[in-house]
Design a protein around this motif. Structure first.
Motif, PDB file in Angstrom:
ATOM      1  N   GLY A 675      19.310   8.063  -8.925  1.00 43.98           N
ATOM      2  CA  GLY A 675      18.596   7.041  -9.671  1.00 43.98           C
ATOM      3  C   GLY A 675      17.202   6.702  -9.157  1.00 43.98           C
ATOM      4  O   GLY A 675      16.537   5.805  -9.669  1.00 43.98           O
ATOM      5  N   LEU A 676      16.759   7.404  -8.102  1.00 41.06           N
ATOM      6  CA  LEU A 676      15.419   7.085  -7.562  1.00 41.06           C
ATOM      7  C   LEU A 676      14.374   7.774  -8.443  1.00 41.06           C
ATOM      8  O   LEU A 676      14.406   8.983  -8.634  1.00 41.06           O
ATOM      9  CB  LEU A 676      15.300   7.593  -6.122  1.00 41.06           C
ATOM     10  CG  LEU A 676      13.942   7.359  -5.465  1.00 41.06           C
ATOM     11  CD1 LEU A 676      13.744   5.875  -5.169  1.00 41.06           C
ATOM     12  CD2 LEU A 676      13.814   8.150  -4.171  1.00 41.06           C
ATOM     13  N   ARG A 677      13.421   6.994  -8.985  1.00 47.59           N
ATOM     14  CA  ARG A 677      12.380   7.601  -9.815  1.00 47.59           C
ATOM     15  C   ARG A 677      11.219   8.007  -8.910  1.00 47.59           C
ATOM     16  O   ARG A 677      10.842   7.230  -8.015  1.00 47.59           O
ATOM     17  CB  ARG A 677      11.900   6.598 -10.868  1.00 47.59           C
ATOM     18  CG  ARG A 677      12.972   6.306 -11.930  1.00 47.59           C
ATOM     19  CD  ARG A 677      12.610   5.111 -12.780  1.00 47.59           C
ATOM     20  NE  ARG A 677      12.524   3.889 -11.978  1.00 47.59           N
ATOM     21  CZ  ARG A 677      11.791   2.833 -12.317  1.00 47.59           C
ATOM     22  NH1 ARG A 677      11.071   2.842 -13.415  1.00 47.59           N
ATOM     23  NH2 ARG A 677      11.778   1.759 -11.554  1.00 47.59           N
ATOM     24  N   PRO A 678      10.646   9.184  -9.139  1.00 47.32           N
ATOM     25  CA  PRO A 678       9.581   9.668  -8.236  1.00 47.32           C
ATOM     26  C   PRO A 678       8.415   8.681  -8.151  1.00 47.32           C
ATOM     27  O   PRO A 678       7.838   8.487  -7.097  1.00 47.32           O
ATOM     28  CB  PRO A 678       9.118  10.967  -8.885  1.00 47.32           C
ATOM     29  CG  PRO A 678      10.107  11.302  -9.935  1.00 47.32           C
ATOM     30  CD  PRO A 678      10.956  10.115 -10.232  1.00 47.32           C
ATOM     31  N   GLU A 679       8.095   8.012  -9.255  1.00 45.78           N
ATOM     32  CA  GLU A 679       6.866   7.208  -9.239  1.00 45.78           C
ATOM     33  C   GLU A 679       7.019   5.873  -8.512  1.00 45.78           C
ATOM     34  O   GLU A 679       6.047   5.162  -8.326  1.00 45.78           O
ATOM     35  CB  GLU A 679       6.375   6.980 -10.674  1.00 45.78           C
ATOM     36  CG  GLU A 679       7.342   6.220 -11.570  1.00 45.78           C
ATOM     37  CD  GLU A 679       8.354   7.159 -12.245  1.00 45.78           C
ATOM     38  OE1 GLU A 679       8.978   6.730 -13.219  1.00 45.78           O
ATOM     39  OE2 GLU A 679       8.524   8.327 -11.801  1.00 45.78           O
ATOM     40  N   VAL A 680       8.256   5.538  -8.057  1.00 41.73           N
ATOM     41  CA  VAL A 680       8.372   4.240  -7.370  1.00 41.73           C
ATOM     42  C   VAL A 680       7.995   4.332  -5.896  1.00 41.73           C
ATOM     43  O   VAL A 680       7.861   3.321  -5.231  1.00 41.73           O
ATOM     44  CB  VAL A 680       9.800   3.639  -7.495  1.00 41.73           C
ATOM     45  CG1 VAL A 680      10.201   3.496  -8.941  1.00 41.73           C
ATOM     46  CG2 VAL A 680      10.804   4.440  -6.718  1.00 41.73           C
ATOM     47  N   ILE A 681       7.817   5.551  -5.385  1.00 40.16           N
ATOM     48  CA  ILE A 681       7.451   5.664  -3.961  1.00 40.16           C
ATOM     49  C   ILE A 681       5.985   5.276  -3.816  1.00 40.16           C
ATOM     50  O   ILE A 681       5.100   5.923  -4.378  1.00 40.16           O
ATOM     51  CB  ILE A 681       7.699   7.087  -3.438  1.00 40.16           C
ATOM     52  CG1 ILE A 681       9.214   7.364  -3.455  1.00 40.16           C
ATOM     53  CG2 ILE A 681       7.160   7.246  -2.022  1.00 40.16           C
ATOM     54  CD1 ILE A 681       9.599   8.732  -2.966  1.00 40.16           C
ATOM     55  N   CYS A 682       5.732   4.191  -3.085  1.00 39.47           N
ATOM     56  CA  CYS A 682       4.368   3.660  -2.990  1.00 39.47           C
ATOM     57  C   CYS A 682       3.910   3.599  -1.533  1.00 39.47           C
ATOM     58  O   CYS A 682       4.170   2.596  -0.849  1.00 39.47           O
ATOM     59  CB  CYS A 682       4.310   2.257  -3.586  1.00 39.47           C
ATOM     60  SG  CYS A 682       4.710   2.240  -5.317  1.00 39.47           S
ATOM     61  N   PRO A 683       3.239   4.627  -1.034  1.00 41.52           N
ATOM     62  CA  PRO A 683       2.692   4.547   0.331  1.00 41.52           C
ATOM     63  C   PRO A 683       1.580   3.509   0.367  1.00 41.52           C
ATOM     64  O   PRO A 683       0.894   3.304  -0.642  1.00 41.52           O
ATOM     65  CB  PRO A 683       2.121   5.939   0.576  1.00 41.52           C
ATOM     66  CG  PRO A 683       2.471   6.766  -0.592  1.00 41.52           C
ATOM     67  CD  PRO A 683       2.898   5.883  -1.706  1.00 41.52           C
ATOM     68  N   CYS A 684       1.419   2.871   1.506  1.00 37.67           N
ATOM     69  CA  CYS A 684       0.280   1.956   1.607  1.00 37.67           C
ATOM     70  C   CYS A 684      -0.402   2.161   2.949  1.00 37.67           C
ATOM     71  O   CYS A 684       0.166   2.753   3.860  1.00 37.67           O
ATOM     72  CB  CYS A 684       0.734   0.517   1.438  1.00 37.67           C
ATOM     73  SG  CYS A 684       1.570  -0.137   2.869  1.00 37.67           S
ATOM     74  N   ALA A 685      -1.624   1.694   3.061  1.00 33.45           N
ATOM     75  CA  ALA A 685      -2.378   1.812   4.314  1.00 33.45           C
ATOM     76  C   ALA A 685      -2.765   0.426   4.756  1.00 33.45           C
ATOM     77  O   ALA A 685      -3.222  -0.382   3.946  1.00 33.45           O
ATOM     78  CB  ALA A 685      -3.629   2.651   4.089  1.00 33.45           C
ATOM     79  N   SER A 686      -2.569   0.130   6.029  1.00 29.20           N
ATOM     80  CA  SER A 686      -2.918  -1.213   6.489  1.00 29.20           C
ATOM     81  C   SER A 686      -3.278  -1.132   7.959  1.00 29.20           C
ATOM     82  O   SER A 686      -3.009  -0.147   8.629  1.00 29.20           O
ATOM     83  CB  SER A 686      -1.719  -2.139   6.309  1.00 29.20           C
ATOM     84  OG  SER A 686      -0.642  -1.644   7.076  1.00 29.20           O
ATOM     85  N   SER A 687      -3.893  -2.197   8.439  1.00 34.40           N
ATOM     86  CA  SER A 687      -4.123  -2.304   9.889  1.00 34.40           C
ATOM     87  C   SER A 687      -4.042  -3.773  10.234  1.00 34.40           C
ATOM     88  O   SER A 687      -4.210  -4.628   9.354  1.00 34.40           O
ATOM     89  CB  SER A 687      -5.490  -1.748  10.257  1.00 34.40           C
ATOM     90  OG  SER A 687      -6.498  -2.670   9.910  1.00 34.40           O
ATOM     91  N   SER A 688      -3.759  -4.063  11.481  1.00 28.03           N
ATOM     92  CA  SER A 688      -3.607  -5.465  11.874  1.00 28.03           C
ATOM     93  C   SER A 688      -4.879  -6.255  11.580  1.00 28.03           C
ATOM     94  O   SER A 688      -4.826  -7.420  11.223  1.00 28.03           O
ATOM     95  CB  SER A 688      -3.295  -5.564  13.361  1.00 28.03           C
ATOM     96  OG  SER A 688      -2.126  -4.847  13.637  1.00 28.03           O
ATOM     97  N   GLU A 689      -6.036  -5.604  11.751  1.00 28.67           N
ATOM     98  CA  GLU A 689      -7.301  -6.329  11.586  1.00 28.67           C
ATOM     99  C   GLU A 689      -7.613  -6.608  10.118  1.00 28.67           C
ATOM    100  O   GLU A 689      -8.021  -7.706   9.751  1.00 28.67           O
ATOM    101  CB  GLU A 689      -8.470  -5.531  12.177  1.00 28.67           C
ATOM    102  CG  GLU A 689      -8.480  -5.441  13.671  1.00 28.67           C
ATOM    103  CD  GLU A 689      -7.622  -4.295  14.208  1.00 28.67           C
ATOM    104  OE1 GLU A 689      -7.692  -4.061  15.415  1.00 28.67           O
ATOM    105  OE2 GLU A 689      -6.887  -3.657  13.429  1.00 28.67           O
ATOM    106  N   ALA A 690      -7.447  -5.577   9.261  1.00 27.95           N
ATOM    107  CA  ALA A 690      -7.872  -5.724   7.868  1.00 27.95           C
ATOM    108  C   ALA A 690      -6.701  -6.048   6.953  1.00 27.95           C
ATOM    109  O   ALA A 690      -6.880  -6.206   5.757  1.00 27.95           O
ATOM    110  CB  ALA A 690      -8.547  -4.436   7.413  1.00 27.95           C
ATOM    111  N   MET A 691      -5.488  -6.127   7.523  1.00 23.21           N
ATOM    112  CA  MET A 691      -4.259  -6.300   6.739  1.00 23.21           C
ATOM    113  C   MET A 691      -4.139  -5.136   5.738  1.00 23.21           C
ATOM    114  O   MET A 691      -4.568  -4.035   6.043  1.00 23.21           O
ATOM    115  CB  MET A 691      -4.243  -7.671   6.094  1.00 23.21           C
ATOM    116  CG  MET A 691      -4.594  -8.734   7.152  1.00 23.21           C
ATOM    117  SD  MET A 691      -3.546 -10.132   7.219  1.00 23.21           S
ATOM    118  CE  MET A 691      -4.491 -11.333   6.360  1.00 23.21           C
ATOM    119  N   THR A 692      -3.599  -5.387   4.542  1.00 19.72           N
ATOM    120  CA  THR A 692      -3.382  -4.240   3.641  1.00 19.72           C
ATOM    121  C   THR A 692      -4.724  -3.757   3.087  1.00 19.72           C
ATOM    122  O   THR A 692      -5.523  -4.545   2.588  1.00 19.72           O
ATOM    123  CB  THR A 692      -2.448  -4.634   2.486  1.00 19.72           C
ATOM    124  OG1 THR A 692      -1.322  -5.305   3.042  1.00 19.72           O
ATOM    125  CG2 THR A 692      -1.974  -3.399   1.743  1.00 19.72           C
TER     126      THR A 692
END
Length: 1587
Positions: A675-692
């Motif tokens: 039931g996992l849809r491919p498009e729901v995988i959402c990588p994100c980039a963040s750092s402690s200083e700039a947050m997301t």
């Protein structure tokens, strides 16, 4: 399948893969099919089939995807090998699965395997390690590294053995296909076909040896036992022999690796019968074999030759790597900053987070906020919004009103408070966090410190101190678990401020009165909370986040993720910081969401727990890291009834790690069916200083499809984006991390220097300007300005905007569709000779080398250290507990090759540590900075190390070329023109020193004794002390004379005049009496140190050698030693039948007094002085009667010795100045000598100094070993000595008798330690003598104090003296070796031209004096040599004087001081023995300088000695500590020698204390050590061969 296998596997190899097959024209495909048919029906031979087939495919193969043909085959082999191997292998690998697969990528694994296959493996000598018990002593017990090739694979392996070797690619330079077979099918580089049989210890198969012998036809049928003894990595021992196919089977045999088994025969006949060293000397020992292999690996040039260097007059210049003109450069346009969509304001968004809490807490009190789970995955508690609101109110009230100190409230709004909550208690954390916000206090969430020594805990303490934290909030359970002091309070952790611990559980907090309300304001710019972050160097910073930024970030996340009210979200991350805090604690409250918090401890027990909870709670969003996805993959087999269809967003918090893509892909592969849809995988980039910074939007937002980029690694190393690459091996596949956050402006700037905007095809650091990033590093304004207030500029230098940007420490670029791509982090950036490499990429490559087998849980740390002005890469991995030595070495050598192939960079050091020993970060990862710290301070304790300085260090100075010599004429003119004086100096003139020296009347020393026995019969001459400090024996003039007469009487009947007599006595009066007895009888005495009863095997042969070389016809000794010489134990060491006559002198009969012998001339031989030089040469010098008297007179004058004086001597009486002071001087000058045998100091270290104090001695002599015994043994006992009234203020001169450069550190520490006992710092000085003249310099009582100069060590290597200031870099202190004795002349001569040198020039010290020895009696082992040592003349200048060459380098320098005669004083500085110097890279090194550096490098190095072997520098260190520290030393030793001496250490040998042999003078016997090393007699703890 069966049919195809039977026709030989080759057809499969060249089978085009489906993708390739499609590109072939139809008719070619048809012809191929026909060929197949012909072959299967036997109409065509295998060879013909291959020939025709390759002809058909030749036009197409190279063109396919631009891949090099050799690799094509290879990738196919990989595919085919999977088909050939039984499936069982797949299942098996699952068992070993607990590894961290953040870095897993099939493509990369394939690339690594291919790279390894391309590589012809070099033979590398395997390090030898001591095994307390050699487990693997039997041959069969040695399992080959590849245990996975178990018996069921055997059929397939055997079949491969019969492959014909000829392939269509013979014309190419690629290795034949069989190489890849060995490599890929077995996945390891041991491919002996007998491996499967030998891996079962039960049945020892005969075939084992026979297969080996038969296959290795040209290895002269080496016996397996021999192979075992030579541990060596030998994959392709010779290039494949395609000519003699008939005699030779195609399978390469490798040597099985075994521990270095002692006692196995060591003859080594692989290709050559006897191995020769580089000098052509045949050698036959395991050590030299290893060194030879090492040399062979080094002979092949690794890199293109470097450009020429300039050699400055003095310095060797390090090479600066010039950028490669062909390197890729960015060619795109300048990028334009990227803007996120505007932040839409929604009307019901709260004005601040506390306001949101108040709203939900009062309007939806029953709404669930947070569900906490226990370790079994059961929900333990669900916190509702009502509860969160009331509990945090109570806590806020308590903190502000109920805590006081000295009637003042403890906390006022704005104060910082530490939050110390375990990972398993999100509820208490959330209450505490919001309690602080309501009270307007600033929470600082940190990890729970478990022990006083947690990795990085000290840094956290520093952060708390700098934030002024005085109170820590924690839970009851956690407080109970913290370490306590005796008082019952929590201990103060190392580096932490004093804290008050407050438990926030219900019973400790008070209910606020009805009229008390927390003040709830709109979000302001005041600090809301501080998040900690650890930098690359390991320091911890606190990032301050304002209320407004916190709120804006929640709003931006809500908009980007499309969060809606009352959604359910599962959070696997740490809720104290970063994404776990942002999503699971802050944004969730703003939107009244329900968080299911999954503790790390539960994930460890059940990696599937988060998926089960998503299924159970129908969660819409899950926040995970890629490793959580990977772990769940490994555990998912047992779960069938799971559905992930409820997920609309699977946020991958570390999506910015380029290697997360493989986890995402693999996870999707498995769970798409659930039931996992491919498009729901959402990588994100963040750092402690700039947050997301960026996040991939959920599918309903209508965003462009996700992107994937395949980038060239070599391009990335030059910060350039190149999508394809020629070799296809070294590529990095990255996924996008979505679009920029709403309301943010993003740009990419250059990493170093001014932040210029990057071009579109250039990698740089991503910078963000938005309302939702951190404000500053708390209390660090300088760093804050650098990171949080960057102003990016265009290439013209104009700022791109007036808003300041925050650096995110993410390296990346903006791709098509405005998608953000991240290729690494600043923390992992390593800049090696101008190219950039990312630590994570190197980790991935290392993990792709046979990953499952070897690395424990995939735990690998990669970092760089700075050595010799460049970064050097260090890889540290935890090895599985069951890994054998051979596995580890094999794995290491393959990792080196893989990294070299794929990243084109060398690894400086590869270390393996036992499983679970690397310092852990709070959530189980590796604490990199702490690991680096341990590596640099030598506390990592690896169990295997491989250093590759030879391949990595390419910026060494160019080796020095010697200039053609300048002719004598120009030299002398040059000297005169420059006004330089020739370096010549002399002691006081004997002729002018008229003194009342009665002894001068006598030509012979024994005449002086007779005269004293008549003139002053009862005058005491000698007094010998025993270990208790009491007088053991004494002798007056008459007593000594009488005893000598008795000895002479015993000798006269038996011996002829001129016979040599060996005196083997312990130090004492007997020795002195028999010495004079020999002179009375006309015999020549030879003093010999008696053998050591506990160590006959090494000491007795020396005695025997001296007796034989000196041609002694008789041995005089004591009864005890006589028994020892003839004992059974002695017979084991030497041939006791061949001793000459042995007489004991204990009870000699009284005979009538003999006629005392009168020598005809003073030039006759008086005695022989034998000593073993530091280079291990036994040299005896001849001392005539004239020289003996002259020596005594010189010393008498220099030290002002008279009968009324007392001197103390703590020296051995067997050779050199020690012999002269014991036996000769007292008799000549009449003073009393207090004799302290150095051996007695071993049982009573204070004996010598106590005697000096008791007898109020003004002049005393000792050796360096005595001085060392005193500093080491008495350093802490000076107080006790003072209480025993030991007072050294009487000492005017304490002289160290030596034949080496003064050991300035030892003399200084001796002076410093005993200063408290009244020792004057001016008293300690050194003497200098050598074989040709035993006393050249002696400080004496008059004359100026010894001076010290500082010379440049680099100039010294070029045989130049360059004086520098104290403390300047590369400076070396040299102390003057005492004053030149009366009658002695010294000159400094050029070692090659034999011409005189100028003042302050380095050359050989030559000496001329009446007490020079007259020649060598024999130099044992080097008879022909040294003829000119005693009578040599200058080649120009004063060519008349006859000089003796000392063999020591030194220089003379005129000082400002005046000597006794009123002249300016010339100081002689001895630099070191010429015989000992090491010629390396065209420069001259003194071992002591390298040794000093090495000893300084680690506290556990007790002693060190260096020598060279075939141009390799070998460093032997004695380890004073536990054996687990042994391998820590390898890297530290290599580093320090590189840094300070520009030399690469070839071999590091770690041995036990006391292994380095030292002679009686305390000098290291480096040549003996070298012989012991080459003969494998040192029993080392570890031997590391640096590559």
């Amino acid at each position: 399948m069966a049919e195809r296998t039977s026709t030989g596997l080759l057809s499969m190899m060249l089978e085009p893969t489906p993708a390739v097959a499609m590109t072939l024209p139809a008719e070619v495909r048809e012809k191929l099919a026909e060929l197949e048919l012909e072959l299967s029906e036997g109409d065509i031979t295998q060879k013909g089939y291959e020939k025709k087939r390759s002809k058909l495919l030749a036009p197409y193969i190279p063109q396919i995807q631009g891949v090099d043909p050799s690799l094509q085959i290879d990738n196919r082999i990989q595919a085919s090998s999977q088909a050939v191997l039984p499936v069982s292998k797949q299942n098996k690998s699952r068992a070993a699965n607990a590894r961290d697969e953040r870095f897993r990528s099939d493509l990369h694994t394939e690339a690594v395997q291919a790279a390894l296959a391309k590589y012809k493996e070099r033979k590398m000598p395997m390090p030898s390690k001591r095994r307390s018990v050699l487990v693997q002593s039997s041959v069969e017990a040695c399992t080959p590294p590849d245990t996975s090739s178990a018996s069921e694979d055997e059929g397939s392996l055997r079949r491969q053995g019969r492959l014909p070797t000829s392939t269509p690619y013979q014309g190419h330079s690629h290795p034949t296909v069989e190489h890849w077979f060995n490599r890929v099918i077995q996945g390891s580089s041991t491919s002996s076909s007998a491996s499967s049989t030998s891996s079962h210890p039960g049945g020892r198969s005969v075939s084992n040896t026979t297969t080996h012998a038969a296959l290795n036809a040209n290895a002269t049928a080496t016996a397996l036992a021999d192979l075992m003894a030579h541990t060596q990595l030998d994959n392709h021992s010779a290039p494949p022999d395609v000519t003699g196919l008939s005699e030779r089977s195609s399978l390469h045999v490798e040597r099985p690796h075994a521990a270095s088994v002692r006692g196995v025969s060591r003859n080594y006949n692989h290709h050559t019968s006897v191995m020769e060293t580089a000098d052509g000397v045949p050698v036959n020992s395991r050590v030299s074999n290893k060194i030879q292999q090492l040399l062979n690996t080094l002979k092949r040039p690794k890199r293109p030759p470097l450009r020429e260097f300039f050699v400055d007059d003095f310095e060797e210049l390090l090479d600066v790597q010039q950028p490669d003109p062909n390197q890729p450069r960015p060619e795109g346009q300048q990028m334009s900053p990227l803007e996120g969509e505007p932040l839409g304001v929604v009307t019901n968004w709260p004005p601040s987070l506390p306001a949101a809490l108040q709203k939900w807490g009062t309007t939806h009190p029953k709404s669930p906020c947070l569900t906490a789970l226990d370790n079994a995955g059961k929900p333990v508690y669900t916190l509702t919004y009502g509860k969160l609101w009331t509990r945090s109110q109570k806590l806020a009230y308590t903190l502000l009103n109920k805590l006081s100190s000295r009637n003042e409230p403890l906390l006022i709004p704005g104060d910082r408070v530490a939050l110390v909550f375990p990972n398993s208690d999100p509820v208490m954390f959330m209450v505490a966090f919001y309690g602080c916000l309501l009270a307007e206090l600033v929470p600082v969430p940190i990890e729970v410190p478990l022990t006083r020594k947690d990795a990085g805990s000290q840094q956290i303490g520093f952060l708390l101190g700098s934030c002024g934290v005085t109170l820590a909030l924690t839970t009851d359970a956690c407080q109970k678990g913290l370490p306590k002091a005796q008082t019952g309070e929590v201990v103060t952790f190392k580096g932490w401020p004093r804290l008050l611990w407050f438990v926030t559980d219900g019973k400790h907090v008070a209910k606020p009165p009805k009229d008390w309300y927390p003040s709830i304001r709109e979000a302001s710019n005041d600090i809301a909370y501080i998040e900690y972050k650890t930098s690359k160097e390991g320091s911890t910073m606190g990032i301050t986040v304002s209320h407004s930024a916190m709120l804006a970030h929640c709003q931006a996340l809500t908009q980007a993720c499309g969060y809606t009210e009352a959604e359910t979200i599962t959070n696997v991350l740490d809720f104290k910081r970063e994404a776990g805090l942002w999503h699971g604690v802050l944004t969730s409250v703003m939107n009244r969401m329900h968080v299911i918090s999954i503790p790390y401890s539960l994930m460890k027990v059940n990696p599937l727990s988060w998926i089960q909870k998503v299924h159970m709670y129908k969660a819409r969003v899950a926040v995970v890291k890629s490793r959580d996805m990977h772990w769940s993959l490994l555990a998912q087999r047992d779960q069938r009834d799971i559905s992930l269809s409820s997920l609309r967003m699977l946020i991958v918090a570390d999506g910015a790690n380029p290697w997360s893509i493989s986890s995402c892909d693999a996870f999707l592969n498995v769970f798409q069916s659930r039931g996992l849809r491919p498009e729901v995988i959402c990588p994100c980039a963040s750092s402690s200083e700039a947050m997301t910074v960026a996040i991939r939007r959920p599918p309903e937002m209508g965003v462009p499809p996700p992107g994937k980029a395949v980038l060239s690694m070599s391009g990335l190393s030059h910060s350039v984006i190149r999508v394809d690459t020629e070799e296809k091996l070294s590529v990095l596949t990255v996924q996008d991390v979505g679009q920029v956050m709403p309301g943010a402006l993003v740009c990419v700037v250059r990493v170093e220097g001014t932040p210029y905007l990057c071009k579109t095809d250039e990698v740089g650091e991503i910078c963000v300007s938005s309302g939702c990033s951190g404000l500053a590093y708390y209390g660090l304004p300088g760093m804050t300005k650098n990171i949080f207030e960057t102003i990016p500029v265009k290439s013209t230098g104009v700022p791109i905007s007036n808003r300041p940007f925050t650096k995110t420490s993410l390296l990346g670029f903006v791709g098509p569709d405005n998608l953000v791509f991240v290729v690494g982090k600043m923390d992992g950036l390593m800049v090696v000779s101008g190219r950039r490499h990312n630590a994570d990429d190197v980790v991935a490559t290392a993990l792709a080398v046979e990953p499952m087998k070897f690395v424990y849980r995939g735990r690998i740390a990669v970092f760089s250290v700075s050595v010799l002005h460049d970064e050097r890469i260090v890889v540290v991995a935890e090895q599985r507990p069951d890994a054998s030595e051979e596995d580890s070495f094999q794995w290491m050598s393959r990792v080196l090759q893989a990294i070299d192939s794929i990243h084109q960079v060398g690894v400086y050091c590869l270390a393996l540590v036992p499983a679970n020993t690397l310092p852990k970060a709070p959530l189980g990862g590796i604490h990199i900075s702490e690991t680096k710290q341990r590596f640099l301070e030598g506390s990592l304790h690896p169990c295997n190390v491989l250093m590759c300085p030879h391949t990595c260090v390419t910026n060494l100075p160019k080796p020095r070329q010697k200039q053609p010599e300048v002719g004598p004429a120009s030299m002398i003119v040059g000297n005169l023109v420059a006004g330089k004086r020739i370096a010549q100096a002399c002691g006081r003139d004997l002729g002018q020193l008229e003194d009342n020296d009665q002894a001068r009347k006598f030509l012979y020393i024994h005449d002086v004794l007779q005269w004293r026995a008549q003139a002053t019969p009862d005058h005491p001459l000698f007094l010998v002390l025993n270990a208790k400090g009491t007088v053991a024996s004494t002798a007056s003039c008459l007593q000594l004379h009488k005893r000598a007469e008795r000895v002479a009487a015993a000798l006269m009947g038996r011996l002829n005049t001129g016979d040599h007599v060996a005196l083997v006595y312990p130090p004492g009066i007997d020795l002195i009496a028999t010495f004079y007895g020999c002179l009375y009888a006309g015999c020549v005495p030879v003093t010999v140190r008696p053998p050591h009863p506990q160590n006959l095997a090494t000491t007795l042969p020396t005695v025997k050698m001296i007796v034989e070389v000196s041609k002694s016809v008789c041995i005089l000794t004591t009864q005890a030693i006589m028994k020892l010489l003839k004992s059974k134990e002695a017979a084991a060491a030497v041939d006791i039948k061949s001793w000459p006559t042995v007489l004991d002198t204990d009870d000699l009969p009284r005979k009538k007094n003999p006629q005392i012998y009168k020598p005809p001339t003073p030039e006759m031989l008086a005695y022989l002085d034998f000593s073993v030089s530091t280079t291990g040469i036994l040299a005896g010098v001849k001392m005539s009667h004239a020289a003996t008297s002259a020596l005594c007179r010189s010393i008498k004058l220099q030290c002002e010795l008279y009968p009324s004086r007392q001197i103390a001597i703590c020296l051995d009486p067997y050779c050199g100045l020690g012999l002269a002071l014991w036996c000769l001087c007292s008799v000549y000058s009449g003073h009393q000598s207090i004799l302290v045998p150095p051996l007695e100091l071993e049982s009573n270290a204070s004996l010598w100094l106590t005697a000096v104090s008791q007898y109020k001695v003004r002049v005393t002599f000792c050796s360096y070993s005595v001085m060392e015994m005193c500093t080491k043994g008495l350093g802490s006992q000076t107080e006790a000595l003072r209480l025993r009234n030991v007072n050294l203020s009487c000492v005017r001169t304490c002289m160290v008798v030596a034949e080496e450069r003064p050991r300035i550190t030892l003399t200084q520490s001796f002076s410093k330690i005993f200063k408290d006992l009244g020792l004057s710092p001016r008293a300690v000085s050194t003497t200098f003598g050598c074989r040709v003249n035993v006393a050249i310099c002696l400080q004496g009582t008059a004359g100026p104090d010894p001076t010290t100069v500082y010379v440049d060590m680099r100039a010294l290597r070029h045989d130049r003296v360059r004086l520098v200031e104290r403390g300047s870099p590369h400076s070396l202190p040299l102390m003057e070796s005492g004053k030149i004795l009366p009658g002695v002349k010294v000159i400094i001569a050029n070692t090659e031209t034999k011409g005189p040198l100028g003042d302050s020039h380095l050359g050989e010290v030559w000496v001329s004096s009446p007490h020079n020895a007259t020649g060598y009696y024999t130099v044992y082992g080097e008879e022909a040599l040294h003829a000119d040592h005693f009578n040599t003349k200058l080649s120009f200048g004063d060519t008349q004087t006859v000089w003796a060459r000392t063999g020591y380098l030194g220089f003379l320098r005129r000082t400002e001081l005046t000597d006794a005669s009123g002249e300016r004083h010339d100081a002689l500085y001895v630099v070191g023995s010429l015989d000992e110097t090491l010629e390396l890279r065209g420069m001259r090194y003194h071992p002591i300088d390298i040794e000093t550096s090495v000893i300084r490098s680690h506290k556990s190095i007790a002693e060190c000695a260096v020598f060279t072997w075939t141009n390799l520098l070998v460093v032997v260190v004695e380890l004073e500590g536990s054996e687990q520290e042994a391998l820590d030393l390898v890297a530290l030793v290599t580093n320090v020698v590189l840094e300070e001496h520009y030399l690469i250490v070839g071999v590091v040998v770690v041995v036990d204390p006391g292994v380095i042999p030292i002679n009686s003078r305390g000098e290291k016997q480096r040549m003996h050590l070298r012989d012991g090393f080459l003969a494998d007699q040192l029993d080392p703890i570890y031997v590391a061969y640096n590559m």
